[in-house]
Design a protein around this motif. Structure first.
Motif, PDB file in Angstrom:
ATOM      1  N   VAL A  84      85.016  -2.841  -4.668  1.00 48.99           N
ATOM      2  CA  VAL A  84      83.980  -3.368  -3.776  1.00 48.99           C
ATOM      3  C   VAL A  84      83.680  -4.817  -4.158  1.00 48.99           C
ATOM      4  CG1 VAL A  84      81.633  -3.063  -2.905  1.00 48.99           C
ATOM      5  CG2 VAL A  84      82.996  -1.057  -3.557  1.00 48.99           C
ATOM      6  N   SER A  85      84.058  -5.738  -3.296  1.00 47.73           N
ATOM      7  CA  SER A  85      83.849  -7.181  -3.534  1.00 47.73           C
ATOM      8  C   SER A  85      84.512  -7.628  -4.831  1.00 47.73           C
ATOM      9  CB  SER A  85      82.350  -7.511  -3.565  1.00 47.73           C
ATOM     10  OG  SER A  85      81.704  -7.080  -2.390  1.00 47.73           O
ATOM     11  N   ALA A  86      85.656  -7.039  -5.143  1.00 46.90           N
ATOM     12  CA  ALA A  86      86.374  -7.352  -6.381  1.00 46.90           C
ATOM     13  C   ALA A  86      87.863  -7.520  -6.096  1.00 46.90           C
ATOM     14  CB  ALA A  86      86.137  -6.253  -7.415  1.00 46.90           C
ATOM     15  N   PRO A 127      75.489  -1.339   4.006  1.00 42.69           N
ATOM     16  CA  PRO A 127      76.245  -0.696   2.920  1.00 42.69           C
ATOM     17  C   PRO A 127      76.979   0.575   3.287  1.00 42.69           C
ATOM     18  CG  PRO A 127      73.875  -0.422   2.594  1.00 42.69           C
ATOM     19  CD  PRO A 127      74.043  -1.408   3.707  1.00 42.69           C
ATOM     20  N   LEU A 128      76.549   1.277   4.318  1.00 44.60           N
ATOM     21  CA  LEU A 128      77.208   2.534   4.688  1.00 44.60           C
ATOM     22  C   LEU A 128      77.970   2.429   6.005  1.00 44.60           C
ATOM     23  CD1 LEU A 128      74.496   5.131   3.600  1.00 44.60           C
ATOM     24  CD2 LEU A 128      76.444   4.234   2.305  1.00 44.60           C
ATOM     25  N   ASP A 129      78.181   1.214   6.450  1.00 50.57           N
ATOM     26  CA  ASP A 129      78.978   0.980   7.653  1.00 50.57           C
ATOM     27  C   ASP A 129      80.450   0.950   7.237  1.00 50.57           C
ATOM     28  OD1 ASP A 129      79.959   0.380  10.118  1.00 50.57           O
ATOM     29  OD2 ASP A 129      79.229  -1.689  10.173  1.00 50.57           O
ATOM     30  N   LEU A 130      81.002   2.136   7.044  1.00 51.98           N
ATOM     31  CA  LEU A 130      82.353   2.287   6.501  1.00 51.98           C
ATOM     32  C   LEU A 130      83.198   3.122   7.456  1.00 51.98           C
ATOM     33  CD1 LEU A 130      81.306   3.175   2.833  1.00 51.98           C
ATOM     34  CD2 LEU A 130      82.037   0.928   3.682  1.00 51.98           C
ATOM     35  N   ALA A 158      74.834  -0.885  -4.418  1.00 55.19           N
ATOM     36  CA  ALA A 158      74.713   0.405  -5.110  1.00 55.19           C
ATOM     37  C   ALA A 158      74.773   1.572  -4.127  1.00 55.19           C
ATOM     38  CB  ALA A 158      73.417   0.449  -5.910  1.00 55.19           C
ATOM     39  N   GLU A 159      74.249   1.393  -2.921  1.00 52.52           N
ATOM     40  CA  GLU A 159      74.330   2.449  -1.909  1.00 52.52           C
ATOM     41  C   GLU A 159      75.784   2.771  -1.597  1.00 52.52           C
ATOM     42  OE1 GLU A 159      71.833   2.465   1.634  1.00 52.52           O
ATOM     43  OE2 GLU A 159      70.682   0.791   0.779  1.00 52.52           O
ATOM     44  N   THR A 160      76.588   1.727  -1.454  1.00 44.23           N
ATOM     45  CA  THR A 160      78.007   1.909  -1.181  1.00 44.23           C
ATOM     46  C   THR A 160      78.694   2.604  -2.349  1.00 44.23           C
ATOM     47  OG1 THR A 160      77.952  -0.177   0.057  1.00 44.23           O
ATOM     48  CG2 THR A 160      80.118   0.725  -0.483  1.00 44.23           C
ATOM     49  N   VAL A 161      78.404   2.147  -3.549  1.00 49.99           N
ATOM     50  CA  VAL A 161      79.023   2.689  -4.756  1.00 49.99           C
ATOM     51  C   VAL A 161      78.699   4.177  -4.907  1.00 49.99           C
ATOM     52  CG1 VAL A 161      79.003   2.591  -7.279  1.00 49.99           C
ATOM     53  CG2 VAL A 161      79.097   0.470  -5.952  1.00 49.99           C
ATOM     54  N   ARG A 162      77.440   4.519  -4.762  1.00 47.75           N
ATOM     55  CA  ARG A 162      77.033   5.929  -4.902  1.00 47.75           C
ATOM     56  C   ARG A 162      77.688   6.804  -3.833  1.00 47.75           C
ATOM     57  NH1 ARG A 162      71.717   3.885  -6.486  1.00 47.75           N
ATOM     58  NH2 ARG A 162      71.200   3.788  -4.269  1.00 47.75           N
ATOM     59  N   TYR A 163      77.804   6.272  -2.634  1.00 48.05           N
ATOM     60  CA  TYR A 163      78.402   7.031  -1.530  1.00 48.05           C
ATOM     61  C   TYR A 163      79.872   7.349  -1.811  1.00 48.05           C
ATOM     62  CZ  TYR A 163      80.069   8.216   3.144  1.00 48.05           C
ATOM     63  OH  TYR A 163      80.642   8.866   4.212  1.00 48.05           O
ATOM     64  N   LEU A 164      80.611   6.374  -2.329  1.00 47.66           N
ATOM     65  CA  LEU A 164      82.054   6.524  -2.500  1.00 47.66           C
ATOM     66  C   LEU A 164      82.446   7.267  -3.775  1.00 47.66           C
ATOM     67  CD1 LEU A 164      83.324   2.995  -1.386  1.00 47.66           C
ATOM     68  CD2 LEU A 164      83.492   5.142  -0.100  1.00 47.66           C
TER      69      LEU A 164
END
Length: 218
Positions: A84-86, A127-130, A158-164
């Motif tokens: 994520v952004s890396a 963050p959850l628009d995936l 962090a929302e994205t990270v926790r979701y994935l």
């Protein structure tokens, strides 16, 4: 009032603009020629140049390699990794990973769409628009590097990270964010110190929720 001064300024501005356009055209031509050469590797760190306006600062080759190896080790056989952004870590992972490893890059900069289906357009403000293919808790490890040192950016990333994430998280951000990282994601600072290709004003550190194999050097 005599308009000659204004004319001189206009001519100078036009001349300067033309010179700048020529310079950028030459720079682009040089980049294009390099990218078409036999030695070009689209997965090398720096294959896509940093854009400071997007707060992009690539890791050094050695740091990116260390973090990529850590991600592969942590993900295990037939692992699934999200960056994520890396992008520089993603690039190194692609250079190391076998066909049994799945890795995706969530990134705002659409230049990285050169990586095809691995690229997922990502805006931390949503963050959850995936896409549907990135299902909840589908990644063995999530590596993240929030683009800005702000509480808002960290919380949304962090929302994205926790979701994935199935569980393992490795996050890189400024040392000044330590308390917030612990508060929001429950991560602890490790000894490993990531380095960038350019010197940054803020000290960067790594944070995880599991025991990693990296030591204090990069």
């Amino acid at each position: 009032m005599d308009g000659s001064d204004d004319d001189d300024v206009s001519q100078l501005s036009a001349h300067t603009l033309a010179a700048l356009q020529e310079f950028y055209a030459e720079q682009q031509q040089q980049q294009d020629s390099l990218k078409s050469g036999p030695s070009y590797d689209k997965f090398s760190v720096g294959a896509v140049e940093e854009d400071w306006q997007l707060s992009q600062f690539w890791y050094s080759d050695e740091t990116a390699l260390c973090l990529a190896k850590e991600a592969l080790e942590a993900s295990g056989k037939n692992g699934r990794i999200a960056c994520v952004s890396a992008p520089s870590i993603y690039q190194k992972i692609k250079g190391l990973a076998g066909d049994d490893v799945s890795v995706c890059l969530l990134e705002y900069d659409r230049r990285f769409s050169v990586y095809g289906d691995d690229f997922v357009f990502y805006d931390y403000n949503n963050p959850l628009d995936l896409p549907e293919r990135l299902q909840q808790h589908s990644c063995d490890i999530v590596l993240a590097d929030p683009p800005y040192l702000s509480e808002e950016c960290l919380r949304k990333t962090a929302e994205t990270v926790r979701y994935l994430s199935k569980g393992k998280i490795l996050l890189c951000t400024g040392a000044v964010m330590e308390d917030l990282v612990t508060q929001i994601l429950g991560l602890k600072m490790c000894k490993f110190i990531p380095k960038h290709t350019r010197s940054l004003a803020n000290e960067f550190r790594c944070y995880t929720n599991y025991e990693i194999g990296l030591d204090s050097t990069s």
